[in-house]
Motif scaffolding. Structure first.
Motif, PDB file in Angstrom:
ATOM      1  N   PRO A 111      -5.399   5.326  -0.722  1.00 34.55           N
ATOM      2  CA  PRO A 111      -4.192   4.511  -0.645  1.00 34.55           C
ATOM      3  C   PRO A 111      -4.126   3.480  -1.760  1.00 34.55           C
ATOM      4  CG  PRO A 111      -5.784   3.770   0.981  1.00 34.55           C
ATOM      5  CD  PRO A 111      -6.368   4.997   0.339  1.00 34.55           C
ATOM      6  N   SER A 112      -2.919   3.088  -2.083  1.00 36.80           N
ATOM      7  CA  SER A 112      -2.699   2.051  -3.083  1.00 36.80           C
ATOM      8  C   SER A 112      -3.073   0.687  -2.506  1.00 36.80           C
ATOM      9  CB  SER A 112      -1.226   2.046  -3.506  1.00 36.80           C
ATOM     10  OG  SER A 112      -0.925   0.907  -4.281  1.00 36.80           O
ATOM     11  N   SER A 113      -3.501  -0.213  -3.396  1.00 32.89           N
ATOM     12  CA  SER A 113      -3.738  -1.603  -2.998  1.00 32.89           C
ATOM     13  C   SER A 113      -2.656  -2.526  -3.566  1.00 32.89           C
ATOM     14  CB  SER A 113      -5.124  -2.068  -3.461  1.00 32.89           C
ATOM     15  OG  SER A 113      -5.234  -1.975  -4.867  1.00 32.89           O
ATOM     16  N   ASP A 114      -1.577  -1.928  -4.050  1.00 28.09           N
ATOM     17  CA  ASP A 114      -0.473  -2.718  -4.590  1.00 28.09           C
ATOM     18  C   ASP A 114       0.302  -3.429  -3.483  1.00 28.09           C
ATOM     19  OD1 ASP A 114      -0.929  -2.092  -7.177  1.00 28.09           O
ATOM     20  OD2 ASP A 114       0.735  -0.679  -7.390  1.00 28.09           O
ATOM     21  N   THR A 115       0.823  -4.603  -3.800  1.00 24.97           N
ATOM     22  CA  THR A 115       1.872  -5.239  -3.019  1.00 24.97           C
ATOM     23  C   THR A 115       3.052  -5.442  -3.954  1.00 24.97           C
ATOM     24  OG1 THR A 115       0.272  -6.395  -1.615  1.00 24.97           O
ATOM     25  CG2 THR A 115       2.537  -7.216  -1.619  1.00 24.97           C
TER      26      THR A 115
ATOM     27  N   PRO B 276      -6.230  -2.060   0.221  1.00 27.88           N
ATOM     28  CA  PRO B 276      -5.816  -0.659   0.105  1.00 27.88           C
ATOM     29  C   PRO B 276      -5.529  -0.111   1.500  1.00 27.88           C
ATOM     30  CG  PRO B 276      -8.202  -0.856  -0.167  1.00 27.88           C
ATOM     31  CD  PRO B 276      -7.664  -2.246  -0.055  1.00 27.88           C
ATOM     32  N   ARG B 277      -4.285   0.300   1.723  1.00 25.72           N
ATOM     33  CA  ARG B 277      -3.889   0.757   3.062  1.00 25.72           C
ATOM     34  C   ARG B 277      -2.816   1.833   2.949  1.00 25.72           C
ATOM     35  NH1 ARG B 277      -7.511  -2.070   4.151  1.00 25.72           N
ATOM     36  NH2 ARG B 277      -7.683  -3.724   5.728  1.00 25.72           N
ATOM     37  N   SER B 278      -2.859   2.747   3.887  1.00 28.15           N
ATOM     38  CA  SER B 278      -1.736   3.647   4.152  1.00 28.15           C
ATOM     39  C   SER B 278      -1.710   3.907   5.649  1.00 28.15           C
ATOM     40  CB  SER B 278      -1.874   4.968   3.380  1.00 28.15           C
ATOM     41  OG  SER B 278      -2.942   5.746   3.895  1.00 28.15           O
ATOM     42  N   HIS B 279      -0.574   4.408   6.134  1.00 27.68           N
ATOM     43  CA  HIS B 279      -0.414   4.724   7.557  1.00 27.68           C
ATOM     44  C   HIS B 279      -0.703   3.505   8.446  1.00 27.68           C
ATOM     45  CE1 HIS B 279      -1.137   8.549   5.474  1.00 27.68           C
ATOM     46  NE2 HIS B 279      -0.392   9.119   6.410  1.00 27.68           N
ATOM     47  N   HIS B 280      -0.380   2.314   7.936  1.00 26.62           N
ATOM     48  CA  HIS B 280      -0.568   1.070   8.668  1.00 26.62           C
ATOM     49  C   HIS B 280       0.789   0.563   9.154  1.00 26.62           C
ATOM     50  CE1 HIS B 280       0.370   0.247   4.472  1.00 26.62           C
ATOM     51  NE2 HIS B 280       0.867  -0.932   4.855  1.00 26.62           N
ATOM     52  N   ASP B 281       0.802  -0.622   9.728  1.00 24.08           N
ATOM     53  CA  ASP B 281       2.062  -1.280  10.045  1.00 24.08           C
ATOM     54  C   ASP B 281       1.908  -2.760   9.717  1.00 24.08           C
ATOM     55  OD1 ASP B 281       4.701  -1.447  10.748  1.00 24.08           O
ATOM     56  OD2 ASP B 281       4.432  -0.901  12.857  1.00 24.08           O
ATOM     57  N   ALA B 282       3.030  -3.454   9.619  1.00 26.13           N
ATOM     58  CA  ALA B 282       3.012  -4.860   9.246  1.00 26.13           C
ATOM     59  C   ALA B 282       4.123  -5.594   9.975  1.00 26.13           C
ATOM     60  CB  ALA B 282       3.170  -5.021   7.735  1.00 26.13           C
ATOM     61  N   ALA B 283       3.930  -6.898  10.174  1.00 25.30           N
ATOM     62  CA  ALA B 283       4.919  -7.709  10.873  1.00 25.30           C
ATOM     63  C   ALA B 283       4.910  -9.119  10.301  1.00 25.30           C
ATOM     64  CB  ALA B 283       4.615  -7.742  12.370  1.00 25.30           C
TER      65      ALA B 283
ATOM     66  N   GLY C 227       0.793  -1.226   0.000  1.00 27.61           N
ATOM     67  CA  GLY C 227       0.000   0.000   0.000  1.00 27.61           C
ATOM     68  C   GLY C 227       0.819   1.266   0.000  1.00 27.61           C
ATOM     69  N   GLY C 228       0.299   2.262   0.739  1.00 25.23           N
ATOM     70  CA  GLY C 228       0.916   3.572   0.802  1.00 25.23           C
ATOM     71  C   GLY C 228       0.212   4.569  -0.105  1.00 25.23           C
ATOM     72  N   LEU C 229       0.705   5.796  -0.088  1.00 26.65           N
ATOM     73  CA  LEU C 229       0.210   6.855  -0.959  1.00 26.65           C
ATOM     74  C   LEU C 229       1.215   7.056  -2.086  1.00 26.65           C
ATOM     75  CD1 LEU C 229      -0.948   9.455   1.736  1.00 26.65           C
ATOM     76  CD2 LEU C 229      -2.319   7.687   0.607  1.00 26.65           C
ATOM     77  N   LEU C 230       0.714   7.119  -3.324  1.00 23.33           N
ATOM     78  CA  LEU C 230       1.611   7.225  -4.476  1.00 23.33           C
ATOM     79  C   LEU C 230       1.978   8.666  -4.790  1.00 23.33           C
ATOM     80  CD1 LEU C 230       0.068   4.513  -6.835  1.00 23.33           C
ATOM     81  CD2 LEU C 230       1.759   4.265  -5.005  1.00 23.33           C
ATOM     82  N   ALA C 231       1.224   9.620  -4.251  1.00 19.69           N
ATOM     83  CA  ALA C 231       1.522  11.035  -4.463  1.00 19.69           C
ATOM     84  C   ALA C 231       0.958  11.829  -3.300  1.00 19.69           C
ATOM     85  CB  ALA C 231       0.938  11.532  -5.785  1.00 19.69           C
ATOM     86  N   GLY C 232       1.603  12.945  -3.007  1.00 16.03           N
ATOM     87  CA  GLY C 232       1.119  13.814  -1.942  1.00 16.03           C
ATOM     88  C   GLY C 232      -0.204  14.451  -2.316  1.00 16.03           C
ATOM     89  N   GLY C 233      -1.051  14.666  -1.308  1.00 15.86           N
ATOM     90  CA  GLY C 233      -2.337  15.304  -1.541  1.00 15.86           C
ATOM     91  C   GLY C 233      -3.473  14.338  -1.781  1.00 15.86           C
ATOM     92  N   THR C 234      -3.173  13.085  -2.105  1.00 10.41           N
ATOM     93  CA  THR C 234      -4.235  12.108  -2.312  1.00 10.41           C
ATOM     94  C   THR C 234      -4.627  11.460  -0.988  1.00 10.41           C
ATOM     95  OG1 THR C 234      -4.873  10.095  -3.493  1.00 10.41           O
ATOM     96  CG2 THR C 234      -2.589  10.239  -2.773  1.00 10.41           C
ATOM     97  N   ARG C 235      -5.887  11.052  -0.899  1.00  6.49           N
ATOM     98  CA  ARG C 235      -6.375  10.345   0.286  1.00  6.49           C
ATOM     99  C   ARG C 235      -6.655   8.877  -0.010  1.00  6.49           C
ATOM    100  NH1 ARG C 235      -8.546  12.859   4.633  1.00  6.49           N
ATOM    101  NH2 ARG C 235     -10.303  11.392   4.718  1.00  6.49           N
TER     102      ARG C 235
END
Length: 350
Positions: free
Chosen positions: A54-58, A78-85, A44-52
């Motif tokens: 999130p990407s669903s890519d892995t 689709p996630r951003s501002h998450h964490d993973a383990a 996931g994550g954001l691909l560009a600033g200003g967008t709300r």
């Protein structure tokens, strides 16, 4: 496809980030980047600033070959501002985050043996947070994570944060949150470092840094000798280089003030922090400083190493430890909007 990067360094005082790969698939910020079986999994994550949205890519990056590929499995969240383990040497568990419409506390896992995403189920008795974003998940054991950070949205945030123990059962595909009794400062965009405490019978402390205006690390958990069975990655050469770097600097008991959305990796007795966004000034808020927290001394000391290259300013990036080297992946640059496609390795000039 990742491409080779010509030699070059973005240098600070005695250290540098050396580019080793570049690929548009890696250009993202506020993603997770987790090492599992010698590969980095970017979710996931954001691909560009200003967008709300999130990407669903892995994306899977192979550091040995310097190559990145998009994982074709369905169900990537689709996630951003998450964490993973990583769990069980097989599953990549994505915890919480922003899905484009709300903050979640759910667990979604990638089975890396089958390249299949699975939505795990909360067990009866689960006591989940109100919703998590810009939080941290720290492995305490192979089936247990410590989750720390602010809950809820901007208008529902509390003045304090909570600590949760998240227990995972891969065989049943279930999870369960348990709220701990202690409260912490309200933090968002902080980092967490599980470090050994010094002494003849060392235990462990979970330290939280940044995400608010406090300069000092906050202890979010303490475990006595023998309670933590986690074996940290072995990085003897990197540890030696960090020790030499801090020996050239001037230590302080004061850490970075008002830093958030920085990266943090534990390397033996050191916590290595880089970049982030400062809350202490209104302009030029994105940073390119290296901070090293050295627990070999009592009390532990902070070492600050600035960087003159504005092109290395990063926010919402990640660092990953693999094969005795520290990798820098993704993040927005100085403008806070353009995601970096580079992968860099921390080099030392001493």
């Amino acid at each position: 496809m990742a491409v080779a990067v010509p030699p070059g360094r973005a240098a600070g005082s005695g250290w540098a980030w050396r580019p080793v790969a570049r690929d548009a698939l890696l250009a993202r910020a506020f993603h997770s980047c987790t090492e599992l079986r010698g590969r980095f999994y970017l979710v996931g994550g954001l691909l560009a600033g200003g967008t709300r949205e999130p990407s669903s890519d892995t994306v899977v990056f192979d550091p040995a070959r310097g190559q990145a590929v998009r994982l074709g499995s369905r169900g990537s969240p689709p996630r951003s501002h998450h964490d993973a383990a990583p769990v069980g040497g097989r599953w990549l568990c994505v915890v919480g985050g922003w899905d484009g419409s709300r903050r979640l506390a759910t667990v979604t896992a990638l089975d890396t043996e089958r390249d299949v995403w699975e939505a795990w189920t909360a067990t009866p008795g689960d006591c989940p947070p109100a919703g998590l974003s810009s939080h941290t998940c720290t492995r305490i054991s192979d089936r247990e994570l410590q989750v720390a950070g602010r809950e809820g949205g901007i208008h529902t945030q509390r003045r304090y944060g909570s600590i949760y123990t998240l227990r995972l059962d891969p065989s049943a595909r279930t999870y369960c949150y348990k709220q701990e009794g202690c409260h912490i400062a309200s933090r968002s965009g902080h980092c967490a470092a599980l470090l050994q405490t010094p002494g003849p019978h060392p235990g462990h402390q979970l330290l939280l840094v940044g995400g608010c205006n406090l300069a000092e690390p906050e202890v979010a958990g303490h475990w006595s000798h023998g309670k933590i069975k986690e074996e940290p990655p072995v990085a003897p050469h990197l540890m030696e280089q960090l020790a030499r770097l801090v020996s050239s600097g001037q230590g302080s008991q004061k850490g970075p003030h008002g830093l958030r959305h920085h990266s943090c990796s534990v390397v033996g007795p050191f916590a290595v922090l880089f970049g982030g966004e400062t809350l202490t000034r209104a302009r030029d808020t994105i940073c390119n400083d290296l901070y090293i927290y050295d627990t070999r001394t009592s009390p532990p000391l902070w070492f600050h190493f600035p960087c003159a290259d504005r092109g290395m300013k990063r926010v919402g990036h990640r660092t990953c430890l693999w094969n005795d080297q520290l990798y820098l992946v993704g993040g927005f640059g100085e403008d806070g909007r353009t995601a970096s496609p580079q992968v860099c390795i921390l080099d030392f000039l001493i």
